[in-house]
Write an enzyme that holds these catalytic residues in place. Structure first.
Site, short mmCIF file in Angstrom:
data_model
loop_
_atom_site.label_atom_id
_atom_site.label_comp_id
_atom_site.label_asym_id
_atom_site.label_seq_id
_atom_site.Cartn_x
_atom_site.Cartn_y
_atom_site.Cartn_z
N SER A 154 0.80 -1.23 0.00
CA SER A 154 0.00 0.00 0.00
C SER A 154 0.83 1.27 0.00
O SER A 154 0.86 2.03 0.98
CB SER A 154 -0.97 -0.05 1.16
OG SER A 154 -1.72 -1.23 1.01
N ARG A 169 7.27 6.21 -4.56
CA ARG A 169 7.86 6.79 -3.34
C ARG A 169 7.29 6.06 -2.14
O ARG A 169 6.21 5.49 -2.21
CB ARG A 169 7.56 8.29 -3.24
CG ARG A 169 6.10 8.60 -3.12
CD ARG A 169 5.73 10.06 -2.96
NE ARG A 169 4.28 10.18 -3.05
CZ ARG A 169 3.59 10.26 -4.17
NH1 ARG A 169 4.23 10.27 -5.32
NH2 ARG A 169 2.28 10.33 -4.16
N ASP A 207 -4.14 -1.55 -1.04
CA ASP A 207 -5.17 -1.92 -0.05
C ASP A 207 -6.55 -1.37 -0.39
O ASP A 207 -7.58 -1.99 -0.09
CB ASP A 207 -4.76 -1.52 1.38
CG ASP A 207 -4.34 -0.06 1.51
OD1 ASP A 207 -4.33 0.66 0.50
OD2 ASP A 207 -4.02 0.36 2.65
C1 BGC Z 1 -0.42 5.06 0.35
C2 BGC Z 1 -1.55 4.36 -0.40
C3 BGC Z 1 -2.40 3.56 0.56
C4 BGC Z 1 -2.86 4.42 1.73
C5 BGC Z 1 -3.71 3.66 2.73
C6 BGC Z 1 -0.96 5.83 1.53
O1 BGC Z 1 0.08 6.35 2.29
O2 BGC Z 1 0.27 5.95 -0.50
O3 BGC Z 1 -1.03 3.53 -1.41
O4 BGC Z 1 -3.51 3.05 -0.12
O5 BGC Z 1 -1.74 4.97 2.39
O6 BGC Z 1 -3.01 2.62 3.32
#
Ligand code: BGC
Length: 494
Positions: A154, A169, A207
């Site tokens: 995620s 990133r 996620d």
């Molecule tokens: C990430 C996402 C993720 C979200 C929730 C963010 O910091 O960049 O990819 O879906 O957090 O977990």
């Protein structure tokens, strides 16, 4: 009113996010969202996921899933029964802070593969041993009995296919520079192969996409689920977009995918909405949090909305009030001794967890006893006065409500831009994360803001169904691994 409560109210007002601002936010979100569909390197990434349909509850099979991206690392096996139900076995470990900034990507991914190995040994040992036997018989060459694994990762990833994507990133406090730009599925697969595990990384899953899929499997309606959102440690959303609106597909390098549905799930990565702050609110506390973070200038929406950051905003406000001698905030009144010990995590960056905010907001007792207990447990603060507790509650309420109203900006913008509310049907949204699950009335604040947006309004609000989608990152990842393995088989047969 005491000077302390006056000051708390003055600070709380800085977190007001009025209806006109919500509407301005929505208009700008729609603009940035559409821009993200046309080209790469935009503030809202709008990442194509190569998942082109949502489940209907009849999917079947045993799959593995691992989840990296929140507070815990989870390994699970999911048995989809094909009747909207499933059984799930999981192990979960808290990710040590050192691992979040491990020396190298290899170190991190070997750590993950080792967790998969011990999970398989505990829960699927027979299968594991049988595979090893067969592999030995066939001199190491054995594609049989591999578990298909959905990898919930995620973080923002430039996805190139259903099991291929490079890390754009890190977010949420992770910082392992040599992983940036690498294909995270390949990294996991090579760690798995190094340990000779019977596992094939079949799908790369955000996620939010997992949440959307899991919700659509467990509560299928006539139209399936439209949007999955996380309001937890981080925040983000994924939704079903028309393929012909994703015009950048023509310009990006990618593998084959099924075009017949005319749709694809887009991972918005809305944590980075409006990084240049054209419409986002920006108090001095937001500015300080950002300046002291490991990634200043990015994830600016997330830094105002998600759990990891709300605690930090509160901590900065509390420190500010504590340092203002004239307020007597968190000082025992009799001796004026400081009642915050030096070892309190009030003095440590990221020292306040969102669960404290939920407890504070929830306390309706007259003596604010629950707040007192929470301050002691979380921050070692003894004997706070009633005024201290009230001041904290006032500030918490303002920070939490602003977060929910900002969340409503992203949600309503996606609904409006896709014309989802025009059809008159129910629109189903699956959500997950500690904030939406435990922060009192989070959904209520979101809905209040929905009604202030004319294109949603009362009528739209009534048609939006929001449901918690538990275990999305496990079940959803399994569902995508299933789609991927079917697609793989179809391609091989051609
Ligand atoms: C990430 C996402 C993720 C979200 C929730 C963010 O910091 O960049 O990819 O879906 O957090 O977990």
């Amino acid at each position: 009113m005491s000077a302390l409560l006056d000051e708390a109210t003055r600070i709380a007002r800085q977190f007001d996010y009025p209806a006109a601002e919500v509407r301005r936010g929505v208009a700008e979100y729609i603009r940035q969202m559409n821009e993200g569909l046309t080209k790469e390197h935009t503030t809202l990434s709008q990442i194509p996921t190569f998942v082109t349909s949502v489940p209907n509850g009849t999917e079947k099979g045993l799959y593995l899933a691992v989840d990296l991206g929140g507070t815990n690392f989870r390994v699970c096996s999911i048995d989809l029964h094909g009747d909207t139900t499933f059984s799930l076995t999981q192990s979960k470990i808290m990710i040590p802070r050192e691992t979040m900034s491990a020396g190298s990507a290899k170190e991190l991914f070997l750590f993950l593969a080792r967790q998969i190995e011990s999970f398989l040994r505990i829960h699927h040992n027979e299968h594991f041993e049988a595979h090893i036997r067969r592999r030995n018989e066939k001199n190491g060459n054995c594609e049989e009995d591999l578990f298909d694994l959905g990898f919930t990762f995620s973080f923002p990833v430039r996805q190139l296919g259903i099991n291929k994507g490079t890390l754009i990133r890190w977010t949420k406090g992770f910082d392992i520079p040599d992983a940036v730009g690498q294909d995270v599925c390949a990294l996991l697969q090579s760690a798995i192969d190094e340990l000779e595990l019977p596992v094939r990384v079949a799908a790369l899953v955000n996620d939010t996409v997992g949440t959307l899929m899991a919700r659509s499997y467990t509560s299928p309606g006539e139209t399936g689920t439209f949007l999955g959102a996380i309001f937890g440690t981080g925040t983000n959303g994924a939704y079903v977009e028309k393929l012909d609106r994703i015009t950048k597909m023509q310009t990006i390098e990618h593998s084959e995918y099924d075009k017949t549905t005319g749709e694809m799930i887009i991972n918005a990565e809305w944590g980075s909405f409006d990084n240049h702050l054209s419409v986002l609110p920006n108090t001095v506390y937001d500015q300080q949090l950002d300046a002291d973070s490991i990634n200043p200038g990015v994830q600016m929406f997330e830094k105002r909305v998600s759990g990891m950051f709300l605690g930090e905003i509160l901590r900065l406000v509390m420190l500010d009030m504590h340092r203002n001698e004239s307020l007597g905030f968190l000082k025992t009144s009799a001796s004026s001794d400081v009642s915050v010990p030096k070892t309190s995590s009030l003095y440590r960056q990221w020292g306040i967890d969102t669960s404290l905010l939920s407890l504070v907001e929830a306390d309706k007792t007259e003596g604010l006893e629950e707040i007192k207990a929470a301050l002691k447990d979380h921050l070692k603060i003894e004997r706070p006065s009633i005024a201290d507790c009230k001041a904290i509650q006032t500030v918490v309420h303002a920070i939490g409500k602003r977060a929910a109203r900002l969340g409503a900006v992203a949600l309503s913008a996606v609904l409006i831009a896709t014309n989802r509310l025009d059809k008159g049907d129910l629109v189903d949204i699956g959500v997950d994360g500690s904030l939406v699950e435990y922060y009192p009335n989070f959904e209520g604040y979101v809905r209040e803001a929905f009604r202030e947006v004319p294109e949603v309004g009362d009528a739209g609000d009534k048609r939006i169904r929001i449901g918690i989608s538990k275990d999305g990152s496990g079940v959803g990842a399994a569902l995508i691994a299933l789609v991927a393995s079917k697609e793989d088989a179809r391609m091989k047969a051609q």
